[in-house]
Design an enzyme around this catalytic site. Structure first.
Site, PDB file in Angstrom:
ATOM      1  CG  HIS A 208       9.085   1.133  -2.209  1.00 36.38           C
ATOM      2  ND1 HIS A 208       9.339   0.492  -3.397  1.00 36.38           N
ATOM      3  CD2 HIS A 208       7.799   0.863  -1.888  1.00 36.38           C
ATOM      4  CE1 HIS A 208       8.228  -0.150  -3.774  1.00 36.38           C
ATOM      5  NE2 HIS A 208       7.296   0.061  -2.889  1.00 36.38           N
TER       6      HIS A 208
ATOM      7  CB  SER B 131      -0.912  -0.004   1.217  1.00 36.90           C
ATOM      8  OG  SER B 131      -1.868  -1.032   1.102  1.00 36.90           O
ATOM      9  N   GLY B 132       0.230   2.392  -0.222  1.00 40.32           N
ATOM     10  CA  GLY B 132       0.941   3.661  -0.207  1.00 40.32           C
ATOM     11  C   GLY B 132       1.205   4.213  -1.591  1.00 40.32           C
ATOM     12  CG  HIS B 133       2.893   2.388  -4.149  1.00 41.52           C
ATOM     13  ND1 HIS B 133       3.978   3.210  -4.055  1.00 41.52           N
ATOM     14  CD2 HIS B 133       3.282   1.199  -3.626  1.00 41.52           C
ATOM     15  CE1 HIS B 133       4.993   2.539  -3.505  1.00 41.52           C
ATOM     16  NE2 HIS B 133       4.590   1.324  -3.227  1.00 41.52           N
TER      17      HIS B 133
END
Lengths: 333, 333
Positions: free
Chosen positions: A219, A55-57
């Protein structure tokens, strides 16, 4: 680095709850509770496409679940590969009797867990093929392309493979399209500021107030060089030259270009970058097909941008232009 | 506050050049060179909709030029109203024989220049009506609503008025729809970090590293209170309560909710906010129609979010659900 969140440990699950609440065309399920799929699946007997990642994208990965794109997505924690059960869930959900293409970025944890899930679902009789996105030219030398990370170019791979599956092609044909699309796609990015994983207390990297880093990964993986922030045209030229050096498109060629924002970089700046890239394409006699400018693959609040490009042949162009519909990308018939 | 730009003085023009290069359905023109309009205009004899405003808010304002939305947009410098000539260009371009609705946010400079343009194009025989977006509840008390600023709610006004114009309604009918939509729409926002106007050397405001400001405007106008950053659910509750206090939707009512990111706030956080707002709507027995979560009206790299809500009657709901197509928003038939 301020965040509008609740408990950091609830970040992913609350984000997913909000995502499916906003988009009834997406369903959250699977034994893991970490599989996003189409509420109205494609027809039986067509090849399924499963993806997954950390996650985080957003919009990646879950946002590209939709008609003519991806069928199911395994969701990991922030910047962590999805666990084996969620990969199994994605493969099982994507399977509609004609096998599943597992199409995801080239990261160790994702590979390990998807490979295990492919083995386990294989015991149930589901045939899978795997194609990895490895478009980031900054992450390894050309002769070690199998070590390269997947970044924003994966979205173009989804589009090509998803359209091939929607046409009713079989698994080996859909996988061949994905491999061809992957071979025709390259990306490189530039980062201006870090982000912070919600459960961490510090940013994922440090960079001085006046510096940028060419080639940094999504990242925060180290890039090629770090120097004072250059003008947009200089940055655009270097991104363009690095991608073109590998793809070597010639006069008369046709490409899909994507200027992708990493999160905090305003759309205005992405258009300023695109202005220069489009001039470079024009000068080189290369046609831009369906140019994409926006936030397609982000790193939360990271500032920066990337350029991806796919060189088209007539098959890939037809697939890229085919109808598709997900919450973040609609291509009309 | 790093930016991927060239000369700050070229920011707006280069952004516009990139915008139209990416979106051939948009054309940049007018005597001012600062008018964005539809490359394929709507049919003759339908009401035109002109808007405009300062740059730095993409997709607002230019991004909403498209079928079923806005016909032409006057573009100002960053955070400055468009000049009179660009307002004239927008009105002339939008006019197709049935008059023009000027629909823009309630800011002094924008009003002055649009009013002058209305007067001047009136001499050419173009009839205009003006409706202002003034949805920001934090910018003035309810009894002084005419002093309120326009923020993200304007996008919903474009949608309602644009659909009415596309249906072939006449100017006074389209203006009546816009007024009704405006009366039914409220917004409030929260800011976590400032942005910097490209030609300035300092951010547009200062805020401590652990603080947020409730009610801040999209140019950094002062808000209601400043305090340590609260949890997302607490923030969502306050945004919801402030909007609902004025709109007073009841059980069984239907609303269009919009969670808007101000620029640097990740989509993940917007979905976390939406999760809570959707729970509050459910608890109150209010139905969410076409919920919108994303970056619709930004302030470049400002972090923060806003909640807008439009209370629907059957007419407004039909207009909101009508087809529309611009680079940043597609509503399918």
């Amino acid at each position: 680095m301020k965040k509008l969140i609740n408990a950091p440990s609830d970040y992913v699950d609350e984000m997913l709850a909000g995502l499916v609440a906003a988009h009834p065309e997406l369903t959250l399920g699977g034994e893991s509770g970490r599989c996003v799929s189409r509420t109205r699946p494609a027809g039986d007997g067509t090849v399924g496409i499963a993806t997954g990642g950390g996650s985080g994208h957003l919009p990646l990965f879950t946002g590209y679940v939709g008609a003519g794109l991806v069928d199911a997505c395994a969701v990991g924690n922030v910047f962590e590969g999805p666990n084996v059960q969620s990969c199994i869930d994605a493969i099982q959900t994507a399977h509609r009797g004609a096998g599943v293409l597992c199409l995801y970025g080239n990261y160790g944890g994702d590979r390990m867990n998807f490979d295990m899930a492919v083995e386990m679902t294989g015991l149930e009789g589901i045939t899978c093929e795997t194609v990895l996105g490895n478009d980031d030219v900054a992450s390894a030398a050309p002769e070690e392309a199998e070590k390269r990370r997947g970044v924003a170019g994966i979205v173009l791979l989804y589009k090509a493979a998803g359209a091939a599956a929607a046409e009713g092609r079989n698994l080996s044909e859909v996988a061949a399209v994905a491999r061809k699309a992957s071979a025709a796609t390259r990306s490189v990015g530039v980062a201006l500021s870090p982000c912070r994983v919600p459960t961490a207390t510090a940013p994922n990297f440090e960079i001085p107030d006046d510096q940028m880093e060419m080639g940094m990964g999504i990242h925060g993986e180290p890039g090629i060089w770090r120097a004072p922030v250059a003008k947009a045209d200089v940055v655009a030229d270097e991104l363009f030259d690095r991608v073109v050096a590998e793809l070597a498109p010639g006069r008369g060629d046709r490409v899909v270009p994507m200027i992708n924002g990493l999160g905090a970089t305003p759309l205005e700046e992405l258009y300023i970058l695109w202005r220069r890239v489009s001039m470079r394409l024009d000068d080189a006699g290369i046609a831009a097909v369906q140019p994409m400018v926006g936030n397609f693959v982000t790193s939360m609040e990271m500032a920066g941008a990337s350029l991806s490009m796919m060189v088209l042949d007539s098959e890939l162009e037809a697939l890229i232009r085919a109808p598709a519909d997900c919450p973040f990308w609609r291509v009309l018939p």
